[in-house]
Design an enzyme around this catalytic site. Structure first.
Site, PDB file in Angstrom:
ATOM      1  N   SER A 180       0.837  -1.197   0.000  1.00 42.45           N
ATOM      2  CA  SER A 180       0.000   0.000   0.000  1.00 42.45           C
ATOM      3  C   SER A 180       0.874   1.251   0.000  1.00 42.45           C
ATOM      4  CB  SER A 180      -0.861  -0.025   1.268  1.00 42.45           C
ATOM      5  OG  SER A 180      -1.407   1.242   1.493  1.00 42.45           O
ATOM      6  N   TYR A 209      -2.995   0.621   9.723  1.00 43.83           N
ATOM      7  CA  TYR A 209      -3.147  -0.144   8.479  1.00 43.83           C
ATOM      8  C   TYR A 209      -1.826  -0.192   7.717  1.00 43.83           C
ATOM      9  CZ  TYR A 209      -4.271  -0.825   3.504  1.00 43.83           C
ATOM     10  OH  TYR A 209      -4.268  -1.243   2.194  1.00 43.83           O
ATOM     11  N   LYS A 211       0.965  -3.418   6.735  1.00 40.53           N
ATOM     12  CA  LYS A 211       1.526  -3.723   5.401  1.00 40.53           C
ATOM     13  C   LYS A 211       3.056  -3.766   5.458  1.00 40.53           C
ATOM     14  CE  LYS A 211      -2.111  -3.938   2.591  1.00 40.53           C
ATOM     15  NZ  LYS A 211      -2.495  -5.176   1.933  1.00 40.53           N
TER      16      LYS A 211
END
Ligand SMILES: NC(=O)c1ccc[n+]([C@@H]2O[C@H](COP(=O)([O-])OP(=O)(O)OC[C@H]3O[C@@H](n4cnc5c(N)ncnc54)[C@H](O)[C@@H]3O)[C@@H](O)[C@H]2O)c1
Length: 171
Positions: free
Chosen positions: A127, A153, A157
């Site tokens: 991401s 988040y 990743k």
């Protein structure tokens, strides 16, 4: 002619269902697992309507290692495409532990089984959130990665990117 057998984690998800179409059109055999947390089983029928192929589907959560292993026993995969993830940045700020557990811990179940069943290929979607957007402006380059992600988040990743690098170096 079937070329390769691919396990799609998240194949009923937004990007997953479109990726499934592309693989089927290129004659890959796909198997989908998803816990349907953020997608709907009706997606499978839609894939069948477009391609005339109804992919094999297992409704499994990645945390359920026992049933996940059954999928590996029943199928010989060439490649895993792993996108099953909780992916809302705002939600990850409200529920960071949910994100750490789902995205990091349960991914480890998948990687362990890949090693156990000698599946050596993985495609993983990272991401743009792995880049420190306070220090760099888009477009980002790989050497813009720092350990200063701006939300949980993105951290999940970045952690998995590093775990995959470790595993590919040492296994
Ligand atoms: N959509 C974007 O713009 C974008 C951008 C960059 C990266 N990504 C990444 O691409 C991937 C797919 O994104 P998407 O937009 O298709 O998301 P999505 O929410 O539509 O698909 C993710 C799927 O994963 C499933 N899932 C989540 N946790 C699971 C678990 N523990 N076990 C089994 N299934 C589980 C959900 O039910 C859902 O169907 C994610 O990894 C996301 O981080 C997406």
């Amino acid at each position: 002619m079937i070329l390769k057998k691919i396990l799609l984690t998240w194949g009923t998800g937004y990007i997953g269902s479109h990726t499934a179409l592309e693989f089927i059109e290129k004659w890959y055999e796909i198997v989908i697992i998803d816990n349907l947390y953020n997608s709907d089983i009706s997606v499978l029928k839609n894939i069948e309507k477009i391609t005339w192929v109804l992919p094999k589907f297992y409704e499994i959560d990645l945390k359920d290692k026992q049933n996940l292993e059954k999928v590996f026993k029943e199928n010989k995969f060439d490649t895993v495409v792993h996108f099953a993830w909780l992916k809302a940045v705002w939600e990850s700020c409200e529920k960071p532990f949910l994100y750490y557990e789902n995205n990091i811990i349960w991914s480890l179940n998948l990687f362990e089984l890949m090693l156990k069943y000698s599946v050596k290929n993985i495609i993983f979607s990272s991401s743009a959130t792995v880049y420190d957007s306070t220090a760099w402006k888009a477009p980002f380059f790989e050497n813009n990665i720092t350990w200063k992600t701006t939300n949980p988040y993105g951290t999940t990743k970045l952690v998995i990117e590093n775990i995959l690098r470790d595993l590919s170096n040492h296994k």
